[in-house]
Design an enzyme around this catalytic site. Structure first.
Site, PDB file in Angstrom:
ATOM      1  N   THR A 194       0.827  -1.222   0.000  1.00 35.10           N
ATOM      2  CA  THR A 194       0.000   0.000   0.000  1.00 35.10           C
ATOM      3  C   THR A 194       0.856   1.264   0.000  1.00 35.10           C
ATOM      4  O   THR A 194       0.409   2.300  -0.473  1.00 35.10           O
ATOM      5  CB  THR A 194      -0.983   0.012   1.191  1.00 35.10           C
ATOM      6  OG1 THR A 194      -0.268   0.124   2.422  1.00 35.10           O
ATOM      7  CG2 THR A 194      -1.823  -1.263   1.208  1.00 35.10           C
ATOM      8  N   LEU A 240      -2.932   4.972  -0.664  1.00 34.93           N
ATOM      9  CA  LEU A 240      -4.328   4.518  -0.678  1.00 34.93           C
ATOM     10  C   LEU A 240      -4.347   3.050  -0.259  1.00 34.93           C
ATOM     11  O   LEU A 240      -4.473   2.151  -1.095  1.00 34.93           O
ATOM     12  CB  LEU A 240      -4.940   4.720  -2.065  1.00 34.93           C
ATOM     13  CG  LEU A 240      -5.375   6.154  -2.366  1.00 34.93           C
ATOM     14  CD1 LEU A 240      -6.029   6.259  -3.731  1.00 34.93           C
ATOM     15  CD2 LEU A 240      -6.329   6.680  -1.300  1.00 34.93           C
ATOM     16  N   HIS A 241      -4.240   2.843   1.054  1.00 36.75           N
ATOM     17  CA  HIS A 241      -4.131   1.473   1.570  1.00 36.75           C
ATOM     18  C   HIS A 241      -5.310   0.590   1.147  1.00 36.75           C
ATOM     19  O   HIS A 241      -5.154  -0.421   0.472  1.00 36.75           O
ATOM     20  CB  HIS A 241      -4.103   1.488   3.105  1.00 36.75           C
ATOM     21  CG  HIS A 241      -3.048   2.319   3.729  1.00 36.75           C
ATOM     22  ND1 HIS A 241      -1.739   1.921   3.798  1.00 36.75           N
ATOM     23  CD2 HIS A 241      -3.086   3.532   4.333  1.00 36.75           C
ATOM     24  CE1 HIS A 241      -1.025   2.839   4.436  1.00 36.75           C
ATOM     25  NE2 HIS A 241      -1.820   3.824   4.760  1.00 36.75           N
ATOM     26  N   ASP A 242      -6.484   0.953   1.643  1.00 36.63           N
ATOM     27  CA  ASP A 242      -7.623   0.032   1.568  1.00 36.63           C
ATOM     28  C   ASP A 242      -8.127  -0.231   0.149  1.00 36.63           C
ATOM     29  O   ASP A 242      -8.595  -1.357  -0.129  1.00 36.63           O
ATOM     30  CB  ASP A 242      -8.762   0.524   2.471  1.00 36.63           C
ATOM     31  CG  ASP A 242      -8.360   0.512   3.949  1.00 36.63           C
ATOM     32  OD1 ASP A 242      -7.445  -0.257   4.295  1.00 36.63           O
ATOM     33  OD2 ASP A 242      -8.954   1.265   4.731  1.00 36.63           O
TER      34      ASP A 242
END
Ligand code: BDR
Ligand code: CA
Length: 311
Positions: A194, A240-242
């Site tokens: 991520t 933008l991890h998720d």
């Protein structure tokens, strides 16, 4: 077409993940969204999930409140990253849609029991409290899960909330341990991946240039939480991890990783919440997760931008 339940603690990056899923109805059917305490307390995450559904014009998606605290410890939140509301960056109206009456954990259990085995994928984007509670309360659902694709942990990037731990796992390591030992097929999007999904100035401008309400809101959100990672890592743009979780469902070829053993540290005061990933396969511990390590970042942002343009 894949049926999913999004388990989440929005969070701007959670919100972008929800939008990406709702923008992809040909590939993904969102059966429901379960909120969990994490980035901010449950009252806010369950409210924010509905704000995001309404932003997407999808007030028909059922949103459930789940667990309001981790299994064994007090809740740690991340307002320092996401702001007081969890969705700071641009004012948005309070949601009109109501929370469902059922508890989020009951929704997860009931859905997995009602749908044919192997057809529902769980997508946890926050601490794993709801998922672990469901698995513990109803062990029969474990073999019915098609897969768990989650954001959490780190190996090469080590930690973001402590020197050793990533936030989602750190908040509820006992829950993470239940999930990683559940026997369900697990795919992990750790910080190693991520932190490559950086929304640079150009990428954010491309979202703003969509000229849509969703484009403007997403650009404002990422502008807001970028400040934190910029200060911390000196990186260009926010990770933008998720959304990596949803992008994986849409385009798995953007990611590469290894099927390895991952254990969760629950004891040590220094390394609590660490994902001890046997990346180099130096133990004979049985592999229990596909742990991603690399991402085609331009491909990821192309996918995100073209999908969000649909709103
Ligand atoms: C994770 O923690 C949260 O702050 C983000 O929403 C993401 O799920 C990254 O460590
Ligand atoms: Ca999250």
């Amino acid at each position: 077409m894949r049926k999913i339940i999004i388990d989440t603690d929005p969070g701007q990056d959670d919100a972008v993940a929800i939008l990406l899923a709702l923008a992809s109805p040909d590939e993904i059917e969102v059966l429901g969204i379960t909120a969990v305490a994490g980035n901010v307390p449950l009252a806010l995450t369950s409210k924010n999930a509905r704000i995001v559904c309404e932003l997407a014009g999808r007030s028909d998606i059922p949103v459930f409140a789940g667990c309001d605290r981790p299994l064994a410890h007090t809740l740690v939140t991340a307002e320092h990253v996401h702001g007081k509301t969890g969705l700071d960056g641009i004012p948005l109206p309070d949601p009109q849609m109501k929370l469902q009456d059922r508890h989020g954990v009951d929704f997860i259990i009931d859905t997995l029991r009602a749908e044919p085995p192997g057809t529902v994928t769980l997508c946890p984007l926050g601490p794993l409290t709801n998922i672990a509670t469901a698995l513990t309360r109803a062990p029969d659902i474990g073999p019915r899960i098609a897969g768990i694709v989650l954001m959490g942990g780190a190996y090469f990037e080590v930690g973001n909330i402590t020197p050793a731990a990533e936030f989602n796992i750190y908040v509820d390591p006992e829950a993470a341990q239940v999930v990683f030992h559940s026997g369900a097929p697990i795919t992990v999007m750790p910080l190693d991946v991520t932190h490559k999904a950086l929304i640079t100035r150009d990428r954010n401008d491309a979202l703003r240039a969509l000229g849509t309400r969703v484009g403007a809101v997403v650009a404002a959100w990422t502008d807001f939480f970028e400040r934190f990672d910029k200060e911390k890592y000196g990186s260009e743009g926010a990770p933008l991890h998720d959304p990596c979780v949803i992008a994986y469902l849409l385009a798995p070829e953007l990611f590469t990783g290894r099927h390895i053993n991952v254990e969760i540290e629950t004891q040590s005061a220094l390394t609590r919440g660490m994902t001890v990933a046997d990346w180099w396969r130096v133990t004979d511990r049985v592999p229990n997760a596909t742990f991603m390590g690399d991402l085609d970042a331009p491909g990821f942002f192309e996918l995100l931008t073209t999908r969000l343009a649909r709103f």
